[in-house]
Write a protein that holds these residues in place. Structure first.
Motif, PDB file in Angstrom:
ATOM      1  N   ALA A 244       0.818  -1.216   0.000  1.00  0.00           N
ATOM      2  CA  ALA A 244       0.000   0.000   0.000  1.00  0.00           C
ATOM      3  C   ALA A 244       0.852   1.265   0.000  1.00  0.00           C
ATOM      4  O   ALA A 244       0.479   2.273  -0.614  1.00  0.00           O
ATOM      5  N   ALA A 245       2.004   1.239   0.681  1.00  0.00           N
ATOM      6  CA  ALA A 245       2.798   2.460   0.869  1.00  0.00           C
ATOM      7  C   ALA A 245       3.202   3.158  -0.429  1.00  0.00           C
ATOM      8  O   ALA A 245       3.046   4.387  -0.552  1.00  0.00           O
ATOM      9  N   PRO A 246       3.741   2.455  -1.446  1.00  0.00           N
ATOM     10  CA  PRO A 246       4.177   3.171  -2.658  1.00  0.00           C
ATOM     11  C   PRO A 246       3.056   3.883  -3.408  1.00  0.00           C
ATOM     12  O   PRO A 246       3.327   4.813  -4.176  1.00  0.00           O
ATOM     13  N   TRP A 247       1.805   3.479  -3.202  1.00  0.00           N
ATOM     14  CA  TRP A 247       0.696   4.139  -3.892  1.00  0.00           C
ATOM     15  C   TRP A 247       0.530   5.592  -3.450  1.00  0.00           C
ATOM     16  O   TRP A 247      -0.111   6.387  -4.144  1.00  0.00           O
ATOM     17  N   TYR A 248       1.071   5.933  -2.289  1.00  0.00           N
ATOM     18  CA  TYR A 248       0.929   7.290  -1.764  1.00  0.00           C
ATOM     19  C   TYR A 248       2.147   8.154  -2.051  1.00  0.00           C
ATOM     20  O   TYR A 248       2.220   9.296  -1.590  1.00  0.00           O
ATOM     21  N   ALA A 249       3.113   7.631  -2.805  1.00  0.00           N
ATOM     22  CA  ALA A 249       4.372   8.353  -3.013  1.00  0.00           C
ATOM     23  C   ALA A 249       4.147   9.692  -3.714  1.00  0.00           C
ATOM     24  O   ALA A 249       4.692  10.716  -3.294  1.00  0.00           O
ATOM     25  N   ARG A 250       3.361   9.707  -4.782  1.00  0.00           N
ATOM     26  CA  ARG A 250       3.151  10.957  -5.529  1.00  0.00           C
ATOM     27  C   ARG A 250       2.463  11.999  -4.655  1.00  0.00           C
ATOM     28  O   ARG A 250       2.838  13.181  -4.664  1.00  0.00           O
ATOM     29  N   ARG A 251       1.468  11.586  -3.870  1.00  0.00           N
ATOM     30  CA  ARG A 251       0.763  12.540  -3.006  1.00  0.00           C
ATOM     31  C   ARG A 251       1.666  13.042  -1.881  1.00  0.00           C
ATOM     32  O   ARG A 251       1.537  14.181  -1.441  1.00  0.00           O
ATOM     33  N   LEU A 252       2.591  12.201  -1.429  1.00  0.00           N
ATOM     34  CA  LEU A 252       3.557  12.669  -0.434  1.00  0.00           C
ATOM     35  C   LEU A 252       4.486  13.720  -1.030  1.00  0.00           C
ATOM     36  O   LEU A 252       4.865  14.682  -0.346  1.00  0.00           O
ATOM     37  N   ASP A 253       4.868  13.548  -2.294  1.00  0.00           N
ATOM     38  CA  ASP A 253       5.693  14.565  -2.959  1.00  0.00           C
ATOM     39  C   ASP A 253       4.950  15.894  -3.041  1.00  0.00           C
ATOM     40  O   ASP A 253       5.533  16.964  -2.848  1.00  0.00           O
ATOM     41  N   GLY A 266      -5.129  19.040  -5.737  1.00  0.00           N
ATOM     42  CA  GLY A 266      -6.088  17.939  -5.712  1.00  0.00           C
ATOM     43  C   GLY A 266      -5.862  16.883  -4.657  1.00  0.00           C
ATOM     44  O   GLY A 266      -6.501  15.823  -4.710  1.00  0.00           O
ATOM     45  N   VAL A 267      -4.980  17.117  -3.703  1.00  0.00           N
ATOM     46  CA  VAL A 267      -4.721  16.123  -2.657  1.00  0.00           C
ATOM     47  C   VAL A 267      -5.663  16.358  -1.484  1.00  0.00           C
ATOM     48  O   VAL A 267      -5.748  17.477  -0.959  1.00  0.00           O
ATOM     49  N   ASP A 268      -6.392  15.321  -1.092  1.00  0.00           N
ATOM     50  CA  ASP A 268      -7.204  15.379   0.116  1.00  0.00           C
ATOM     51  C   ASP A 268      -6.273  15.108   1.298  1.00  0.00           C
ATOM     52  O   ASP A 268      -6.014  13.957   1.664  1.00  0.00           O
ATOM     53  N   VAL A 269      -5.748  16.167   1.872  1.00  0.00           N
ATOM     54  CA  VAL A 269      -4.688  16.047   2.881  1.00  0.00           C
ATOM     55  C   VAL A 269      -5.152  15.256   4.092  1.00  0.00           C
ATOM     56  O   VAL A 269      -4.424  14.395   4.607  1.00  0.00           O
ATOM     57  N   GLU A 270      -6.375  15.525   4.561  1.00  0.00           N
ATOM     58  CA  GLU A 270      -6.857  14.844   5.760  1.00  0.00           C
ATOM     59  C   GLU A 270      -7.013  13.342   5.522  1.00  0.00           C
ATOM     60  O   GLU A 270      -6.600  12.520   6.344  1.00  0.00           O
ATOM     61  N   ARG A 271      -7.579  12.979   4.375  1.00  0.00           N
ATOM     62  CA  ARG A 271      -7.743  11.561   4.071  1.00  0.00           C
ATOM     63  C   ARG A 271      -6.382  10.895   3.881  1.00  0.00           C
ATOM     64  O   ARG A 271      -6.172   9.751   4.311  1.00  0.00           O
ATOM     65  N   LEU A 272      -5.453  11.599   3.250  1.00  0.00           N
ATOM     66  CA  LEU A 272      -4.105  11.060   3.069  1.00  0.00           C
ATOM     67  C   LEU A 272      -3.441  10.815   4.415  1.00  0.00           C
ATOM     68  O   LEU A 272      -2.813   9.771   4.631  1.00  0.00           O
ATOM     69  N   ARG A 273      -3.598  11.759   5.327  1.00  0.00           N
ATOM     70  CA  ARG A 273      -2.968  11.621   6.636  1.00  0.00           C
ATOM     71  C   ARG A 273      -3.555  10.442   7.403  1.00  0.00           C
ATOM     72  O   ARG A 273      -2.824   9.665   8.039  1.00  0.00           O
ATOM     73  N   ILE A 274      -4.870  10.284   7.348  1.00  0.00           N
ATOM     74  CA  ILE A 274      -5.508   9.154   8.032  1.00  0.00           C
ATOM     75  C   ILE A 274      -4.995   7.830   7.472  1.00  0.00           C
ATOM     76  O   ILE A 274      -4.625   6.911   8.220  1.00  0.00           O
ATOM     77  N   ALA A 275      -4.974   7.729   6.148  1.00  0.00           N
ATOM     78  CA  ALA A 275      -4.546   6.482   5.512  1.00  0.00           C
ATOM     79  C   ALA A 275      -3.100   6.142   5.869  1.00  0.00           C
ATOM     80  O   ALA A 275      -2.786   4.990   6.204  1.00  0.00           O
ATOM     81  N   LEU A 276      -2.224   7.142   5.832  1.00  0.00           N
ATOM     82  CA  LEU A 276      -0.813   6.872   6.090  1.00  0.00           C
ATOM     83  C   LEU A 276      -0.560   6.553   7.560  1.00  0.00           C
ATOM     84  O   LEU A 276       0.291   5.720   7.876  1.00  0.00           O
TER      85      LEU A 276
END
Length: 373
Positions: A244-253, A266-276
Motif C-alpha cells: 500500500a505504501a508506494p501508492w501514496y508516493a506521488r501525493r507525499l511529494d 487535488g490532494v485530500d490532505v486529511e484523508r491522506l494523513r488518516i490512511a498513512l
C-alpha cells in the motif's frame, strides 16, 4: 586573418589543448532515475549477500554452497539435502530468523519514510504517534498479569492490538473540527507516550522476578525467538503495508510543497494523513509485536537514502524498505556474533549505533539552517 565567430566561441569553450575552459558548463549529472536504479540493484545484491552470511555464520557453520543446494532442493530445482543437523539448523533456526529480520526491518524502514513524509520532518519516526509505546503496554501487561487468552500468541496479539488502539486514540484526541494538525498530533503522541510509560511501570511493579526478566528481554528487542509461525504472523501485515505504501508516493511529494499547495493540486490532505497513519500503525505494530522495541531504524534509514538519492518518495518509500531490511539483518547478525556465545539485545545495538548518528543529524540540520530560531 582573424578567427571566425564560431571558431572563437569554440576556443573559449574548450580552452587550450581541447580542455574545458573554467567557465564551461559542467557535464549533465546522472539522472535521479539512473541513480535510484543503481541503488536498488546495489541494495538487492547486498541483501542477498547478507542473508547468505546470516544463514551461514553461527555456532554451527554452514557453507554458502550447502545453503544454496538445500534451498534449491526444497524448491525442486535440483541441489541436494544436507545432513540432519545442518538441515535442522538452517530451516528451523537460521532461515526463520533471516526472513523475520527482513520483514521487521522493511516494515520499520518504510514506516519511517511515511512518517517523515506525513509530518514534513526528516527527524520524525514511527514512535512519535505512540505505536511502539502502545504495543509495549499490551505486551508488558500480558506478561505481568499472566494473561494466556491466546496461548503462546498472547504477548504478540496483545502488543499488536494495543499498538493499533493507541494510534487510533492519538488520532481521535488530536482531531478537532474535522481536521488534524501535525503539531497537535505530535504533542498528543508525546502525552500518550508518557501515559503509556506510566502504565508499563505500573505493570512492572506488579510483576514477579521471572516476569520481570521476560519483560526486560522483550523491551530490549530481539529476534532470537524467531519461528516460522511468527514469520507467518507478521507476513500479512507487512506485505499489506509494503504494497500500500508506494501508492501514496506521488501525493507525499505534493504534500512536501505544503498543505495549501497540495490541496490546490487535488490532494485530500486529511484523508491522506488518516490512511498513512493507519499504514504506519499496521507496519510498526506488527514489527514491534514479534520483535520487541527496536529503535532508530525508522528514523535513520529514510534520512540516509534522502541524503543519497534526494527527497522523491517514489524511490524513498520502497528504498527505505530495502535498506531497513538490510540494516536490521546486518544488526541481527552482529548482535548474535559480536559477543558469542552470548547474544546482544538487538534494540540495544541499534540504539548504540543510532544515537550518535542521530546527534550528528541534529548538528548537521542545525548548521545548515543557521540555528533553530
Amino acid at each position: 586573418m582573424s578567427p571566425s565567430p564560431a571558431t572563437a566561441t569554440a576556443d573559449r569553450a574548450t580552452g587550450p589543448a581541447g580542455r574545458p575552459a573554467p567557465d564551461a558548463p559542467p557535464a549533465r549529472p546522472r539522472t535521479r532515475a539512473a541513480r535510484a536504479a543503481a541503488l536498488t540493484v546495489g541494495l538487492l545484491a547486498a541483501l542477498v549477500v547478507t542473508a547468505l552470511a546470516a544463514a551461514s555464520i553461527g555456532a554451527y557453520q554452514i557453507p554458502f554452497g550447502d545453503i544454496l543446494a538445500s534451498v534449491a532442493h526444497r524448491a525442486g530445482l535440483g541441489g541436494h539435502e544436507l545432513d540432519r543437523v545442518a538441515e535442522s539448523v538452517l530451516w528451523n533456526v537460521r532461515l526463520p530468523r533471516v526472513v523475520l529480520a527482513l520483514l521487521v526491518g522493511a516494515s520499520l524502514g518504510c514506516a519511517g519514510a511515511l512518517m517523515q513524509g506525513v509530518f514534513g520532518n526528516p527527524l520524525a519516526e514511527p514512535g512519535v504517534i505512540g505505536v511502539s509505546a502502545g504495543a509495549a503496554v499490551g505486551a508488558v501487561a500480558a506478561i505481568a498479569f499472566g494473561i494466556t487468552l491466546f496461548g503462546n500468541w498472547t504477548v504478540t496479539v496483545c502488543a499488536f492490538i494495543s499498538g493499533l488502539a493507541t494510534v487510533l486514540l492519538v488520532y481521535a484526541l488530536s482531531r478537532s473540527g474535522g481536521r488534524t494538525e501535525v503539531v497537535t498530533l505530535i504533542l498528543t503522541g508525546v502525552a500518550v507516550n508518557a501515559f503509556a510509560g506510566a502504565l508499563i511501570g505500573l505493570s512492572i511493579f506488579f510483576a514477579d522476578n521471572a516476569q520481570l526478566t521476560e519483560i526486560t528481554f522483550w523491551q530490549l528487542g530481539s529476534l532470537s525467538q524467531a519461528t516460522w509461525p511468527k514469520v507467518l504472523a507478521v507476513l500479512p501485515c507487512a506485505v499489506l503495508g509494503l504494497i500500500a505504501a508506494p501508492w501514496y508516493a506521488r501525493r507525499l511529494d505534493l504534500l512536501a510543497l505544503g498543505e495549501k499547495p497540495a490541496r490546490h493540486l487535488g490532494v485530500d490532505v486529511e484523508r491522506l494523513r488518516i490512511a498513512l497513519v493507519l499504514v504506519v500503525a499496521l507496519l510498526t505494530a506488527a514489527a514491534v509485536a514479534v520483535a520487541g522495541i527496536i529503535t532508530f531504524v525508522g528514523l535513520l534509514v529514510p534520512h540516509l537514502l534522502r541524503m543519497v538519492a534526494g527527497p522523491g518518495h517514489r524511490f524513498l518509500v520502497p528504498g527505505s524498505a530495502l535498506l531497513g531490511a538490510l540494516v536490521l539483518l546486518a544488526a541481527d547478525l552482529a548482535a548474535r556474533t559480536l559477543a558469542a556465545p552470548a547474544e546482544l539485545p538487538l534494540g540495544v545495538l541499534t540504539a548504540l549505533i543510532g544515537s550518535p548518528f542521530f546527534f550528528w543529524l541534529l548538528r548537521r540540520t542545525r548548521r545548515r539552517q543557521g540555528g533553530w530560531a
